[in-house]
Motif scaffolding. Structure first.
Motif, PDB file in Angstrom:
ATOM      1  N   VAL A 199      32.576  38.325  33.953  1.00 37.83           N
ATOM      2  CA  VAL A 199      31.480  37.612  33.477  1.00 37.83           C
ATOM      3  C   VAL A 199      30.330  38.421  33.203  1.00 37.83           C
ATOM      4  N   PRO A 200      29.534  38.523  31.914  1.00 40.18           N
ATOM      5  CA  PRO A 200      28.359  39.089  31.541  1.00 40.18           C
ATOM      6  C   PRO A 200      27.241  38.788  32.253  1.00 40.18           C
ATOM      7  N   THR A 248      42.878  19.571  31.189  1.00 41.65           N
ATOM      8  CA  THR A 248      41.777  20.274  32.203  1.00 41.65           C
ATOM      9  C   THR A 248      42.446  21.758  32.717  1.00 41.65           C
ATOM     10  N   MET A 249      41.399  22.461  32.396  1.00 40.82           N
ATOM     11  CA  MET A 249      41.795  24.019  32.619  1.00 40.82           C
ATOM     12  C   MET A 249      40.977  24.656  33.834  1.00 40.82           C
ATOM     13  N   LEU A 250      41.777  25.241  34.759  1.00 38.79           N
ATOM     14  CA  LEU A 250      40.884  26.142  35.780  1.00 38.79           C
ATOM     15  C   LEU A 250      41.410  27.505  35.490  1.00 38.79           C
ATOM     16  N   THR A 251      40.238  28.533  35.807  1.00 36.18           N
ATOM     17  CA  THR A 251      40.543  29.786  35.670  1.00 36.18           C
ATOM     18  C   THR A 251      39.957  30.563  36.950  1.00 36.18           C
ATOM     19  N   LEU A 252      40.612  31.677  37.256  1.00 38.16           N
ATOM     20  CA  LEU A 252      40.602  32.318  38.273  1.00 38.16           C
ATOM     21  C   LEU A 252      41.169  33.792  37.950  1.00 38.16           C
ATOM     22  N   GLY A 253      40.287  34.802  38.059  1.00 38.05           N
ATOM     23  CA  GLY A 253      40.750  36.179  37.702  1.00 38.05           C
ATOM     24  C   GLY A 253      39.720  36.962  38.503  1.00 38.05           C
ATOM     25  N   PHE A 309      42.027  47.790  36.428  1.00 34.33           N
ATOM     26  CA  PHE A 309      43.152  46.746  36.414  1.00 34.33           C
ATOM     27  C   PHE A 309      42.569  45.340  36.429  1.00 34.33           C
ATOM     28  N   SER A 310      42.893  44.369  35.578  1.00 31.37           N
ATOM     29  CA  SER A 310      42.258  43.223  35.369  1.00 31.37           C
ATOM     30  C   SER A 310      43.529  42.154  35.541  1.00 31.37           C
ATOM     31  N   ALA A 311      43.348  40.984  35.958  1.00 32.12           N
ATOM     32  CA  ALA A 311      44.512  39.890  36.121  1.00 32.12           C
ATOM     33  C   ALA A 311      43.191  38.408  35.778  1.00 32.12           C
ATOM     34  N   LEU A 312      43.641  37.814  34.661  1.00 30.43           N
ATOM     35  CA  LEU A 312      43.179  36.635  34.502  1.00 30.43           C
ATOM     36  C   LEU A 312      44.191  35.362  34.563  1.00 30.43           C
ATOM     37  N   PRO A 351      31.901  23.383  31.745  1.00 33.07           N
ATOM     38  CA  PRO A 351      30.381  23.164  32.521  1.00 33.07           C
ATOM     39  C   PRO A 351      30.315  23.920  33.573  1.00 33.07           C
ATOM     40  N   VAL A 352      31.455  24.720  33.894  1.00 36.96           N
ATOM     41  CA  VAL A 352      31.256  25.668  35.271  1.00 36.96           C
ATOM     42  C   VAL A 352      31.727  26.878  34.827  1.00 36.96           C
ATOM     43  N   VAL A 353      30.890  28.096  34.988  1.00 34.50           N
ATOM     44  CA  VAL A 353      31.406  29.536  34.859  1.00 34.50           C
ATOM     45  C   VAL A 353      30.856  29.949  35.770  1.00 34.50           C
ATOM     46  N   LEU A 354      31.685  30.952  37.053  1.00 34.48           N
ATOM     47  CA  LEU A 354      30.883  31.449  37.893  1.00 34.48           C
ATOM     48  C   LEU A 354      31.533  32.980  37.928  1.00 34.48           C
ATOM     49  N   GLY A 355      30.549  33.819  37.851  1.00 33.54           N
ATOM     50  CA  GLY A 355      30.825  35.129  38.001  1.00 33.54           C
ATOM     51  C   GLY A 355      30.268  35.869  39.047  1.00 33.54           C
ATOM     52  N   TRP A 356      31.198  36.967  39.910  1.00 31.12           N
ATOM     53  CA  TRP A 356      30.582  37.680  40.780  1.00 31.12           C
ATOM     54  C   TRP A 356      30.748  39.109  40.717  1.00 31.12           C
ATOM     55  N   HIS A 357      30.067  39.822  41.134  1.00 28.52           N
ATOM     56  CA  HIS A 357      30.029  41.173  40.869  1.00 28.52           C
ATOM     57  C   HIS A 357      30.040  42.212  42.094  1.00 28.52           C
ATOM     58  N   GLY A 358      30.772  43.104  42.463  1.00 31.05           N
ATOM     59  CA  GLY A 358      30.624  44.008  43.483  1.00 31.05           C
ATOM     60  C   GLY A 358      30.454  45.396  42.785  1.00 31.05           C
ATOM     61  N   GLN A 359      30.383  46.428  43.558  1.00 29.25           N
ATOM     62  CA  GLN A 359      30.208  47.687  43.444  1.00 29.25           C
ATOM     63  C   GLN A 359      31.350  48.286  42.417  1.00 29.25           C
ATOM     64  N   GLN A 360      32.497  47.945  42.684  1.00 29.50           N
ATOM     65  CA  GLN A 360      33.816  48.430  41.764  1.00 29.50           C
ATOM     66  C   GLN A 360      34.614  47.265  41.468  1.00 29.50           C
ATOM     67  N   TRP A 361      33.821  45.913  41.701  1.00 32.67           N
ATOM     68  CA  TRP A 361      35.042  44.757  41.319  1.00 32.67           C
ATOM     69  C   TRP A 361      34.272  43.684  40.809  1.00 32.67           C
ATOM     70  N   ASP A 362      34.898  42.755  39.937  1.00 26.97           N
ATOM     71  CA  ASP A 362      34.314  41.694  39.516  1.00 26.97           C
ATOM     72  C   ASP A 362      35.268  40.160  39.491  1.00 26.97           C
ATOM     73  N   ALA A 363      34.550  39.126  39.632  1.00 25.13           N
ATOM     74  CA  ALA A 363      35.645  38.044  39.885  1.00 25.13           C
ATOM     75  C   ALA A 363      35.075  36.918  39.129  1.00 25.13           C
ATOM     76  N   VAL A 364      35.829  35.831  38.761  1.00 29.45           N
ATOM     77  CA  VAL A 364      35.459  34.648  37.948  1.00 29.45           C
ATOM     78  C   VAL A 364      36.186  33.358  38.352  1.00 29.45           C
ATOM     79  N   PHE A 365      35.537  32.260  38.419  1.00 30.41           N
ATOM     80  CA  PHE A 365      36.177  31.096  38.439  1.00 30.41           C
ATOM     81  C   PHE A 365      35.258  30.149  37.337  1.00 30.41           C
TER      82      PHE A 365
END
Length: 295
Positions: free
Chosen positions: A41-42, A170-175, A188-191, A130-144
């Protein structure tokens, strides 16, 4: 007729994060539209991403992956317009945002082997997230993320190339995205997407839930060019309620290249996928371009 179930699934085409069993495993979301960096997530800001997709159908497969007789071809061309707003608010340590997707598409079917010829074009079903959540670590990213595809496009059960799906989803996303080195040159990414459908008013059929994964193994060169191996796996998890018991399935392998110009806030990616071992639907090749603009 043995291939009636295939036509019921394969005839309702659409596109890009768009809608179509010809492109999706009985859901709205089309695998292959995201690849390298898809789960990242940007930062806060307003973004536009346009997905231009061309899907060429080579053949039809039944529920046991057997090829339908005769020549069965088709094309789907689509432009999905995605607008994203990542706010400066946080929730559970993640950046919070919203999005919407407005697809335009054209479908042409020439399934001579099973006696179907049809075409249609127009505005596809619209997605609101209505819901996009993005986390960021030093060497990783995650989204719900969570959102819904609305029945905004035209749908006719007797017209195989109808642009709409005739039901909501209804669509749920995790990656997640993992960088192997501190420079983030190897990743490497998986969505994943999980789709839950409503009943089609015109048919009384409720399509079964579906699940898919898009993945990418990528390397950023010193020039800034990103290249990678990409693929997708998609499954219909249960038969349709009130309809076919066949479960659609799609698998593909491909390659992608992309470049981002930070001074212009502009990115361009191109990918090509070849499908293999599909079931209960079309099989073919997908070409995808996506343009990203930062405002």
């Amino acid at each position: 007729m043995r291939y009636t179930k295939i036509l019921t699934l394969a005839g309702l085409l659409a596109a890009a994060p768009l809608s179509s069993p010809a492109l999706a495993a009985n859901g709205h979301y089309v695998p292959g539209v995201e690849g390298i960096g898809g789960p990242a997530v940007p930062p806060p800001g307003v973004y536009y991403r346009g997905y231009l997709v061309r899907y060429d159908i080579d053949n039809l497969r039944d529920g046991q992956a057997n090829k339908a007789p005769g020549k069965n071809t088709g094309e789907v061309t689509a432009l999905a317009n995605r607008f994203i707003w990542i706010t400066d608010k946080t929730f559970l340590g993640a950046n919070y945002g919203v999005e919407t997707i407005i697809p335009l598409q054209n479908t042409s079917l020439d399934f001579r082997g099973v006696g179907v010829k049809d075409s249609d074009s127009g505005l596809g079903d619209i997605f609101v997230g209505p819901v996009v959540l993005g986390w960021h670590g030093q060497q990783w990213d995650a989204v719900f993320a969570a959102g819904h595809w609305f029945e905004t496009a035209s749908y006719e059960p007797t017209e195989p190339a109808s642009i709409g799906k005739g039901h909501g989803t209804t669509m749920l996303t995790l990656g997640g995205n993992w960088h192997f080195d501190a420079d983030k040159s190897w990743s490497f990414s998986a969505l994943s997407r999980y789709e839950i459908k409503t009943e089609q008013d015109d048919t009384g059929v409720t399509p079964g839930d579906s699940y898919l994964i898009e993945w990418a193994l990528s390397h950023r060169l010193d020039t800034g060019l990103n290249i990678g191996l990409v693929g997708y796996e998609a499954w219909q998890l249960e038969g349709d309620k009130g309809g076919s018991t066949d479960k659609a399935e799609k698998h593909a392998l491909g390659a992608e290249a992309g470049y981002f110009w930070p001074n212009h806030g502009l990115g361009l990616n191109a990918a090509f996928y070849q499908e293999y071992n599909n079931e209960a639907g079309p099989e073919g090749a997908l070409l995808r371009l996506h343009l990203t603009k930062v405002f």
